[in-house]
Motif scaffolding. Structure first.
Motif, mmCIF file in Angstrom:
data_model
loop_
_atom_site.group_PDB
_atom_site.id
_atom_site.type_symbol
_atom_site.label_atom_id
_atom_site.label_comp_id
_atom_site.label_asym_id
_atom_site.label_seq_id
_atom_site.Cartn_x
_atom_site.Cartn_y
_atom_site.Cartn_z
ATOM 1 N N CYS A 136 -3.963 7.050 7.810
ATOM 2 C CA CYS A 136 -4.348 7.517 6.477
ATOM 3 C C CYS A 136 -5.681 8.256 6.537
ATOM 4 C CB CYS A 136 -4.444 6.331 5.529
ATOM 5 S SG CYS A 136 -5.058 6.786 3.893
ATOM 6 N N CYS A 180 -0.082 5.388 1.506
ATOM 7 C CA CYS A 180 -0.893 4.314 2.062
ATOM 8 C C CYS A 180 -0.875 3.106 1.146
ATOM 9 C CB CYS A 180 -2.326 4.816 2.250
ATOM 10 S SG CYS A 180 -3.461 3.522 2.806
ATOM 11 N N HIS A 214 -3.192 6.742 -0.892
ATOM 12 C CA HIS A 214 -3.157 8.135 -0.466
ATOM 13 C C HIS A 214 -1.724 8.522 -0.108
ATOM 14 C CE1 HIS A 214 -5.000 11.788 1.339
ATOM 15 N NE2 HIS A 214 -3.938 11.751 2.112
HETATM 16 ZN ZN ZN Z 1 -5.415 4.770 2.847
#
Ligand code: ZN
Length: 107
Positions: free
Chosen positions: A82, A96, A101
């Motif tokens: 990530c 994520c 994310h």
């Molecule tokens: Zn992340």
């Protein structure tokens, strides 16, 4: 036997064996059914063709579906890191789990 419900059908015995192994590896008991449907439930036989089918206990059905769903997502990409928080994530995750994310597929 009413305890058992059909999970899915496979295209052929090879795929059936593969799916069975996948579900069993999650600790779920699986029954493989195919031609023995002859004479038992002919209408099922005809609607499904000659494809083997996988059956699981009703209580395991939801979990087994999840196992198969994850299988379809596997191969979405290689493991990734990530960019937001540095977390290492497996290829099947599209975002994520730590910071949210969203994965950028173009890399
Ligand atoms: Zn992340």
């Amino acid at each position: 036997m009413s305890n058992w419900v059909q999970l899915t059908t496979a295209a052929d015995p090879i795929e059936a064996g593969f799916l069975r192994g996948l579900v069993e590896s999650a600790g779920i008991e699986v029954q493989l059914r195919s031609m023995e449907l002859w004479g038992v439930a002919v209408e099922i036989y005809y609607s499904e063709g000659a494809r083997p089918s996988l059956w699981v206990r009703r209580a395991d059905l939801e979990r087994a579906h999840r196992v198969l769903a994850e299988r379809h997502q596997t191969g979405a990409g290689p493991p990734w890191v990530c960019p937001g928080c540095g977390e290492h994530l497996a290829g099947q995750f599209t975002s994520c789990w730590r910071c949210g994310h969203v994965r950028e597929l173009r890399q």
